[in-house]
Write a protein that holds these residues in place. Structure first.
Motif, PDB file in Angstrom:
ATOM      1  N   PRO A 269      -1.807  17.467   6.713  1.00  0.00           N
ATOM      2  CA  PRO A 269      -0.800  17.553   5.648  1.00  0.00           C
ATOM      3  C   PRO A 269      -0.338  16.141   5.286  1.00  0.00           C
ATOM      4  N   ASP A 270      -0.019  15.943   4.016  1.00  0.00           N
ATOM      5  CA  ASP A 270       0.551  14.661   3.585  1.00  0.00           C
ATOM      6  C   ASP A 270       2.073  14.781   3.677  1.00  0.00           C
ATOM      7  N   ILE A 271       2.642  14.059   4.623  1.00  0.00           N
ATOM      8  CA  ILE A 271       4.076  14.201   4.911  1.00  0.00           C
ATOM      9  C   ILE A 271       4.896  13.667   3.731  1.00  0.00           C
ATOM     10  N   LEU A 272       4.534  12.501   3.245  1.00  0.00           N
ATOM     11  CA  LEU A 272       5.272  11.909   2.116  1.00  0.00           C
ATOM     12  C   LEU A 272       5.215  12.832   0.897  1.00  0.00           C
TER      13      LEU A 272
ATOM     14  N   VAL B 265      -0.422   7.779   9.061  1.00  0.00           N
ATOM     15  CA  VAL B 265      -0.796   9.136   9.479  1.00  0.00           C
ATOM     16  C   VAL B 265      -2.310   9.276   9.376  1.00  0.00           C
TER      17      VAL B 265
ATOM     18  N   GLY C 100       7.357   5.087   0.190  1.00  0.00           N
ATOM     19  CA  GLY C 100       6.121   5.149   0.956  1.00  0.00           C
ATOM     20  C   GLY C 100       5.505   3.766   1.077  1.00  0.00           C
ATOM     21  N   PHE C 101       4.494   3.675   1.899  1.00  0.00           N
ATOM     22  CA  PHE C 101       3.721   2.445   2.045  1.00  0.00           C
ATOM     23  C   PHE C 101       2.293   2.702   1.589  1.00  0.00           C
TER      24      PHE C 101
ATOM     25  N   LYS D  66      -0.419   6.635  -5.823  1.00  0.00           N
ATOM     26  CA  LYS D  66       0.339   7.281  -4.738  1.00  0.00           C
ATOM     27  C   LYS D  66       1.761   7.604  -5.168  1.00  0.00           C
TER      28      LYS D  66
ATOM     29  N   LYS E 130       2.437  11.540  -4.839  1.00  0.00           N
ATOM     30  CA  LYS E 130       3.330  11.902  -3.737  1.00  0.00           C
ATOM     31  C   LYS E 130       4.778  12.021  -4.200  1.00  0.00           C
TER      32      LYS E 130
ATOM     33  N   MET F 294       8.584   6.374   4.668  1.00  0.00           N
ATOM     34  CA  MET F 294       7.435   6.852   5.422  1.00  0.00           C
ATOM     35  C   MET F 294       6.509   5.670   5.691  1.00  0.00           C
ATOM     36  N   ALA F 295       6.725   5.046   6.835  1.00  0.00           N
ATOM     37  CA  ALA F 295       5.938   3.858   7.191  1.00  0.00           C
ATOM     38  C   ALA F 295       4.841   4.176   8.197  1.00  0.00           C
ATOM     39  N   ALA F 296       4.747   5.425   8.613  1.00  0.00           N
ATOM     40  CA  ALA F 296       3.711   5.787   9.590  1.00  0.00           C
ATOM     41  C   ALA F 296       2.330   5.721   8.949  1.00  0.00           C
TER      42      ALA F 296
ATOM     43  N   ASP G 192      -5.704  10.761   8.434  1.00  0.00           N
ATOM     44  CA  ASP G 192      -6.035  11.650   7.318  1.00  0.00           C
ATOM     45  C   ASP G 192      -6.621  12.970   7.789  1.00  0.00           C
TER      46      ASP G 192
HETATM   47  O1  C5P Z   1      -2.596   8.046   1.021  1.00  0.00           O
HETATM   48  P1  C5P Z   1      -2.158   7.011   2.020  1.00  0.00           P
HETATM   49  O2  C5P Z   1      -2.369   7.431   3.434  1.00  0.00           O
HETATM   50  O3  C5P Z   1      -2.648   5.627   1.744  1.00  0.00           O
HETATM   51  O4  C5P Z   1      -0.580   6.954   1.759  1.00  0.00           O
HETATM   52  C1  C5P Z   1       0.235   6.140   2.511  1.00  0.00           C
HETATM   53  C2  C5P Z   1       1.659   6.641   2.467  1.00  0.00           C
HETATM   54  O5  C5P Z   1       1.708   8.057   2.607  1.00  0.00           O
HETATM   55  C3  C5P Z   1       2.478   6.096   3.607  1.00  0.00           C
HETATM   56  O6  C5P Z   1       3.827   6.039   3.199  1.00  0.00           O
HETATM   57  C4  C5P Z   1       2.253   7.159   4.688  1.00  0.00           C
HETATM   58  O7  C5P Z   1       3.279   7.152   5.641  1.00  0.00           O
HETATM   59  C5  C5P Z   1       2.246   8.417   3.864  1.00  0.00           C
HETATM   60  N1  C5P Z   1       1.397   9.499   4.418  1.00  0.00           N
HETATM   61  C6  C5P Z   1       1.986  10.629   4.953  1.00  0.00           C
HETATM   62  N2  C5P Z   1       1.189  11.656   5.425  1.00  0.00           N
HETATM   63  C7  C5P Z   1      -0.148  11.555   5.380  1.00  0.00           C
HETATM   64  C8  C5P Z   1      -0.767  10.407   4.848  1.00  0.00           C
HETATM   65  C9  C5P Z   1       0.042   9.390   4.382  1.00  0.00           C
HETATM   66  O8  C5P Z   1       3.209  10.709   4.982  1.00  0.00           O
HETATM   67  N3  C5P Z   1      -0.894  12.556   5.854  1.00  0.00           N
END
Ligand code: C5P
Length: 221
Positions: free
Chosen positions: A126-129, A96, A145-146, A160, A164, A92-94, A98
């Motif tokens: 939503p937090d995808i990771l 996203v 994740g990143f 994280k 996550k 998950m490099a996007a 918040d």
């Molecule tokens: O909490 P933070 O945004 O710093 O976390 C970064 C990691 O979580 C990344 O791998 C990012 O792609 C993923 N992420 C996600 N969905 C979100 C927020 C972050 O998948 N809503």
């Protein structure tokens, strides 16, 4: 010829920013270029994987031989990621967003002449990771994740990793002086439950190849 290290494997990658609509003509976004995520998709394909790249709006060309699913918002990105599972590896490099608008207007917001700006009410995305990390049946074997931070890099990355339920967090210092945001180079640390590895500065393409090589080793064991 030897089999490629990820032959027969499915690798799912998110890349780029998300755009969260405010009204029909405006959106909330962030500074992600998608370079690191797109480089990961190219490296995974080069290692023999079938690759699905779920990408927010970027100006980069689609990597060759990769199934690209273009999305705008975090909500769309989550849906596309869930639809692409199962995967052996997910990265998950996007970047996203918040937050999104609590309610998205169908009309353009106008200045009302009072001189007071509108109050934009936001709600958390939503937090995808984390959603994938806590998935009962479809959690990929290796979930990466990143963490782009400007302070307390390793502590934040460890938090994280736990919250996550990821296996690795690739942590990078994105303070403006580093030039990482939008640039071609990256300096990262691989944070896992077994410790922290500092990698030297290298191109985003080399970071991608190294992550993919390490991921392939994990899948073998
Ligand atoms: O909490 P933070 O945004 O710093 O976390 C970064 C990691 O979580 C990344 O791998 C990012 O792609 C993923 N992420 C996600 N969905 C979100 C927020 C972050 O998948 N809503």
């Amino acid at each position: 010829a030897g089999r490629l290290p990820l032959a027969g494997k499915h690798v799912l990658i998110t890349s780029g920013p998300t755009h969260e609509p405010i009204d029909p003509v405006r959106y909330i976004a962030n500074r992600s270029s998608g370079k690191q995520g797109h480089a990961l998709a190219a490296a995974a394909y080069a290692a023999g994987a079938r690759v699905t790249l779920v990408s927010g709006p970027v100006t980069l060309p689609a990597p060759a031989n990769v199934a690209v699913i273009q999305v705008e918002s975090a909500t769309e990105m989550l849906k596309a990621v869930e639809a692409a599972l199962p995967a052996d590896i997910a990265i998950m490099a996007a970047a996203v967003a918040d937050w999104r608008m609590a309610s998205e207007g169908t009309q353009k917001i106008k200045k009302d002449g009072s001189g007071r700006p509108p109050a934009l009410e936001l709600t958390e995305n939503p937090d995808i990771l984390a959603t994938i990390g806590h998935h009962k049946s479809l959690r990929p074997k290796l979930l990466i994740g990143f963490a782009a931070e400007t302070t307390d890099l390793v502590d934040n990355a460890r938090g994280k990793l736990e919250r996550k339920n990821a296996d690795w967090i690739i942590a990078n210092d994105v303070s403006p002086a580093t030039g990482i945001m939008g640039g071609d180079a990256n300096t990262v640390r691989l944070v896992s439950r077994s410790g922290v590895e500092d990698w030297p500065q290298m191109s985003k393409a080399d970071v991608a190849r190294r992550i993919i090589a390490r991921a392939a080793e994990v899948l073998k064991t």
